[in-house]
Design an enzyme around this catalytic site. Structure first.
Site, PDB file in Angstrom:
ATOM      1  N   LYS A  34       6.923   9.524  -0.743  1.00  0.00           N
ATOM      2  CA  LYS A  34       6.820   8.061  -0.589  1.00  0.00           C
ATOM      3  C   LYS A  34       6.207   7.459  -1.852  1.00  0.00           C
ATOM      4  O   LYS A  34       5.609   8.185  -2.666  1.00  0.00           O
ATOM      5  CB  LYS A  34       5.944   7.735   0.633  1.00  0.00           C
ATOM      6  CG  LYS A  34       4.518   8.283   0.532  1.00  0.00           C
ATOM      7  CD  LYS A  34       3.712   8.070   1.818  1.00  0.00           C
ATOM      8  CE  LYS A  34       2.352   8.747   1.727  1.00  0.00           C
ATOM      9  NZ  LYS A  34       1.576   8.602   2.969  1.00  0.00           N
ATOM     10  N   TYR A 235     -12.563  -9.745 -23.142  1.00  0.00           N
ATOM     11  CA  TYR A 235     -12.886 -10.892 -22.300  1.00  0.00           C
ATOM     12  C   TYR A 235     -14.318 -10.805 -21.770  1.00  0.00           C
ATOM     13  O   TYR A 235     -14.787  -9.730 -21.386  1.00  0.00           O
ATOM     14  CB  TYR A 235     -11.949 -10.939 -21.087  1.00  0.00           C
ATOM     15  CG  TYR A 235     -10.528 -11.332 -21.419  1.00  0.00           C
ATOM     16  CD1 TYR A 235     -10.210 -12.635 -21.796  1.00  0.00           C
ATOM     17  CD2 TYR A 235      -9.510 -10.387 -21.347  1.00  0.00           C
ATOM     18  CE1 TYR A 235      -8.899 -12.979 -22.085  1.00  0.00           C
ATOM     19  CE2 TYR A 235      -8.188 -10.742 -21.628  1.00  0.00           C
ATOM     20  CZ  TYR A 235      -7.898 -12.044 -21.998  1.00  0.00           C
ATOM     21  OH  TYR A 235      -6.605 -12.385 -22.280  1.00  0.00           O
TER      22      TYR A 235
HETATM   23  C1  LIG Z   1       1.166  10.034   3.083  1.00  0.00           C
HETATM   24  C2  LIG Z   1       1.277  10.843   4.311  1.00  0.00           C
HETATM   25  C3  LIG Z   1       1.151  12.239   4.261  1.00  0.00           C
HETATM   26  C4  LIG Z   1       0.783  13.000   3.010  1.00  0.00           C
HETATM   27  O1  LIG Z   1      -0.612  13.059   2.843  1.00  0.00           O
HETATM   28  P1  LIG Z   1      -1.274  13.829   1.597  1.00  0.00           P
HETATM   29  O2  LIG Z   1      -2.723  13.658   1.797  1.00  0.00           O
HETATM   30  O3  LIG Z   1      -0.781  13.112   0.377  1.00  0.00           O
HETATM   31  O4  LIG Z   1      -0.801  15.225   1.656  1.00  0.00           O
HETATM   32  C5  LIG Z   1       1.376  12.948   5.431  1.00  0.00           C
HETATM   33  N1  LIG Z   1       1.668  12.305   6.599  1.00  0.00           N
HETATM   34  C6  LIG Z   1       1.770  10.964   6.669  1.00  0.00           C
HETATM   35  C7  LIG Z   1       2.086  10.330   7.980  1.00  0.00           C
HETATM   36  C8  LIG Z   1       1.569  10.190   5.543  1.00  0.00           C
HETATM   37  O5  LIG Z   1       1.656   8.861   5.628  1.00  0.00           O
END
Ligand SMILES: *Cc1c(COP(=O)(O)O)cnc(C)c1O
Length: 340
Positions: A34, A235
């Protein structure tokens, strides 16, 4: 020359996957790609993950899933967030698997039912009736696998009890942290994200868990100058020299994903860690130098032992947020994919 370059080492992804598969002891590895593979590039990472034996690609949005479907026509792809009815129709056409978080199970599409075992987010607190024929999986998500193993084990136990009667379905609850520290959480499959990228789910050195960083980010000194006492950089004049001070301007700023709260972090220049000073601008940061250096001297932002975790600590956040925030716009940073 580019303002900065991101190098993604797919070889490191391969080695991290092998490390995780070994830890899984027979359960399937599912690759969580993702958010453009946490900023690393979903299509490339997914390809390597599949070739190394990952059995499913996990994403959050329909659009993420459709991008992967176009590249990998036969891959198993799970969308982990609830979808709108029109999206479910698209998911059905594209042969995706979907996550359902209530008792309303759509037909004609492979479904994973999400149970809330303690995360207190999406999901049913229990299964009210036996899942129908198009339900292929039961899943849950751990709230504390990185920081409170005791509570994580309570969730795992609750998941075990809720899903015991349906052991024929694919049961999955583990994330990266669980694979590394809670072996009994693996059930049939584990959804691993952060560890694929060689980042520590615990915010520590990834090498402690046998993981190898995948992302390298480097730039250069675009200008070098000496500030006189009383002169400032950036800044708000938040750094004012009290003595003659050599500084370098690095052409990377918060628009590139070098966050404003990373003032005070360090960059690697000629093998030495040098502090970022003053306010981070949209397009540049200043780094304090020990002496005058040549323009174009290489600057390592991430790599050679300088970790995303080091920057995250300074920014009081987690490595996930840093790499997800790195700008993927090729007009700002060059991207190079290697398979070393
Ligand atoms: C993002 C996510 C993961 C992965 O988690 P990590 O800590 O990056 O391994 C697993 N399950 C769900 C539902 C997620 O949203």
């Amino acid at each position: 020359m580019h303002r900065s370059q991101l190098t993604i080492d797919l070889g490191a992804v391969r080695r991290n996957i092998r490390r995780l598969i070994a830890a899984l002891d027979g359960a399937d590895l599912w690759a969580v790609v993702k958010a453009d593979a946490y900023g690393h590039g979903a299509v490339d990472v997914a390809g390597v993950a599949l070739s190394e034996g990952a059995r499913t690609l996990c994403v959050v949005t329909l659009a993420e899933a459709l991008e992967l479907r176009a590249e990998y026509p036969t891959a198993r792809i799970l969308v982990m967030s609830p979808l709108l009815p029109a999206e479910i129709a698209r998911a059905r056409e594209a042969g995706l698997e979907i996550t359902v978080v209530d008792a309303d199970i759509p037909e004609g599409v492979r479904v994973h039912i999400k149970l809330d075992t303690g995360m207190g987010r999406f999901g049913l607190s229990e299964l009210l009736s036996a899942p129908g024929g198009n339900v292929v999986g039961l899943m849950s998500h751990l709230a504390t696998a990185d920081c409170d193993l005791e509570f994580a084990r309570v969730q795992v136990e609750r998941f075990r009890q809720l899903t015991e009667p349906y052991a024929g379905l694919i049961r999955h609850i583990a994330n990266s942290a669980a694979v590394l520290h809670i072996p009994e959480a693996s059930f049939d499959a584990a959804r691993c994200g952060i560890a694929l990228y060689g980042l520590s789910p615990f915010g520590s050195d990834p090498a402690d868990d046998g993981l190898e960083p995948v992302l390298r980010w480097e730039s250069r000194l675009a200008q070098v100058k000496q500030l006189q006492p009383g002169e400032s950089t950036g800044y708000g004049r938040r750094f004012v020299a009290t003595e003659p001070t050599w500084i370098g301007l690095v052409p990377v700023g918060y628009a590139d994903g070098f966050r404003r709260d990373m003032t005070g972090t360090e960059l690697l220049i000629q093998g030495q860690r040098r502090p970022v000073i003053g306010t981070v601008s949209m397009d540049s940061v200043a780094v304090s130098l020990e002496r005058e250096l040549l323009v174009d001297t290489p600057v390592v932002i991430v790599g050679d032992g300088l970790l995303v975790e080091d920057h995250a600590r300074v920014a009081a956040t987690i490595n996930y947020e840093i790499t997800c925030g790195i700008c993927s716009d090729r007009r700002r940073a060059r991207r190079v994919i290697v398979d070393a």
